[in-house]
Scaffold this motif. Structure first.
Motif, short mmCIF file in Angstrom:
data_model
loop_
_atom_site.label_atom_id
_atom_site.label_comp_id
_atom_site.label_asym_id
_atom_site.label_seq_id
_atom_site.Cartn_x
_atom_site.Cartn_y
_atom_site.Cartn_z
N ALA A 15 0.86 -1.19 0.00
CA ALA A 15 0.00 0.00 0.00
C ALA A 15 0.89 1.23 0.00
O ALA A 15 1.54 1.55 0.99
N ASP A 17 0.91 4.31 0.67
CA ASP A 17 0.20 5.40 1.34
C ASP A 17 1.23 6.43 1.82
O ASP A 17 1.70 6.36 2.95
N LYS A 39 -0.38 -0.79 -4.44
CA LYS A 39 -1.76 -0.32 -4.24
C LYS A 39 -1.75 1.20 -4.14
O LYS A 39 -1.04 1.77 -3.30
N ASP A 66 -7.19 1.27 -5.36
CA ASP A 66 -8.09 1.01 -4.21
C ASP A 66 -8.85 2.28 -3.84
O ASP A 66 -8.59 2.90 -2.81
N LYS A 68 -12.18 2.20 -3.62
CA LYS A 68 -13.39 1.71 -2.92
C LYS A 68 -14.63 2.48 -3.34
O LYS A 68 -15.26 3.18 -2.53
N VAL A 121 -15.06 -4.73 -1.08
CA VAL A 121 -14.73 -4.64 0.34
C VAL A 121 -15.97 -5.07 1.13
O VAL A 121 -17.05 -4.50 0.96
N VAL A 123 -15.98 -5.60 4.80
CA VAL A 123 -15.95 -4.68 5.94
C VAL A 123 -14.53 -4.14 6.06
O VAL A 123 -13.56 -4.84 5.76
N LEU A 124 -14.42 -2.89 6.47
CA LEU A 124 -13.08 -2.33 6.67
C LEU A 124 -12.43 -3.03 7.86
O LEU A 124 -13.11 -3.29 8.86
N THR A 125 -11.13 -3.30 7.73
CA THR A 125 -10.46 -4.02 8.82
C THR A 125 -10.25 -3.12 10.05
O THR A 125 -9.72 -3.56 11.06
N PRO A 183 -6.00 -6.85 4.20
CA PRO A 183 -5.10 -5.87 4.84
C PRO A 183 -5.00 -6.19 6.34
O PRO A 183 -5.52 -7.21 6.79
N ARG A 186 0.37 -7.66 10.19
CA ARG A 186 1.32 -7.14 11.18
C ARG A 186 2.13 -8.28 11.80
O ARG A 186 1.63 -9.39 11.97
N GLN A 195 -5.91 -0.42 12.76
CA GLN A 195 -6.49 -1.70 12.33
C GLN A 195 -6.99 -2.50 13.52
O GLN A 195 -6.31 -2.59 14.54
N VAL A 213 -2.24 -7.21 1.83
CA VAL A 213 -1.95 -5.79 1.62
C VAL A 213 -1.14 -5.31 2.81
O VAL A 213 -1.59 -5.42 3.95
N ILE A 214 0.05 -4.80 2.53
CA ILE A 214 0.90 -4.33 3.63
C ILE A 214 1.24 -2.86 3.43
O ILE A 214 1.79 -2.49 2.39
N GLY A 215 0.90 -2.07 4.41
CA GLY A 215 1.20 -0.65 4.34
C GLY A 215 2.24 -0.25 5.34
O GLY A 215 3.45 -0.43 5.15
N ARG A 216 1.77 0.25 6.49
CA ARG A 216 2.67 0.90 7.44
C ARG A 216 3.79 0.03 8.00
O ARG A 216 4.84 0.55 8.38
#
Ligand code: C5P
Length: 236
Positions: A15, A17, A39, A66, A68, A121, A123-125, A183, A186, A195, A213-216
């Protein structure tokens, strides 16, 4: 950089971001486009627009756009078509937009030879059952995911975004043609940030997730490549 054995191992979507192109490119320049998907979400798309996607395509990356989508069917039809025109590999809509909206998104891709994967989607994680209650959804989170995943599947979408812990059940219900994107990835040492449904890369493999999906975990890491190698290793 390690090369993952992709057989039965979740593929990695990073991700992107970031708040500036410079910061994003510092990470992108370290990545092999044959290994990682990128993403682009609301933040980078709002800042840099479609031209950034074109640039990433030139570098050889497959892009998950993404955004959404969640709107009236006509708007989602046109937005989905516009996204597919950009040549993205995957794009997302909210399943809660309803049956007609999902069917419109699907219909918008009919004329494309190489249509993007259309993912809904559930539900949002970042949402827990208590958050659903606050917006008037009184059924359990599990049932909510079940209803929306069923709807997405019936509307012919290519897959769903869902919390890791629900993935195995989704695979059992819909089979391999339903791609699972998750997503909230961790390690135990990572901060969960906002999250609420988190799993480790190893658990993602056990849950038969197709794409993590890996972001932070990566974008805030001092050594993103070391961290990515760690993730790849833990899934082998
Ligand atoms: O930084 P982190 O790893 O939490 O990033 C997760 C990414 O996945 C974010 O870009 C977020 O927009 C996206 N996402 C999510 N939950 C969903 C769908 C997408 O966190 N249900």
């Amino acid at each position: 950089m390690l090369h993952p054995n992709h057989y039965n191992v979740p593929k990695i979507i990073i991700a992107l971001d970031f708040c500036t192109k410079k910061k994003a490119m510092k990470l992108v320049d370290l990545l092999d486009p044959s290994v990682f998907y990128l993403k682009i979400g609301k933040e980078m798309f709002t800042i840099l627009g479609y031209k950034f996607i074109k640039e990433l395509h030139k570098l050889g990356f497959n892009i998950f756009l993404d955004l959404k989508f969640h709107d009236i069917p006509n708007t989602v039809f046109n937005a989905t078509k516009a996204a597919a025109d950009l040549g993205v590999w995957m794009l997302s809509v909210h399943a809660s937009g309803g049956k007609n909206m999902l069917l419109s998104a699907k219909k918008a891709l009919k004329s494309f030879n190489k249509a993007p994967l259309l993912i809904a989607v559930t539900v949002l994680t970042s949402l827990k059952e208590k958050d659903l209650k606050e917006i008037g959804i009184k059924i359990s989170l599990k049932d909510y995911i079940l209803i929306l995943s069923k709807l997405s599947n019936e509307c012919g979408l290519d897959g769903i975004v869902c919390p890791g812990k629900e993935a195995k059940k989704m695979k059992l219900l819909y089979g391999d043609k339903c791609k699972i994107v998750t997503p909230g990835i961790r390690f135990s040492t990572d901060s969960s940030f906002d999250q609420k449904h988190i799993i480790t890369p190893k658990e993602a493999k056990e849950c038969q997730i197709d794409y993590i999906v890996i972001g932070r975990s990566i974008t805030t890491s001092k050594n993103p490549i070391k961290k990515l190698n760690f993730i790849i290793e833990s899934m082998q």
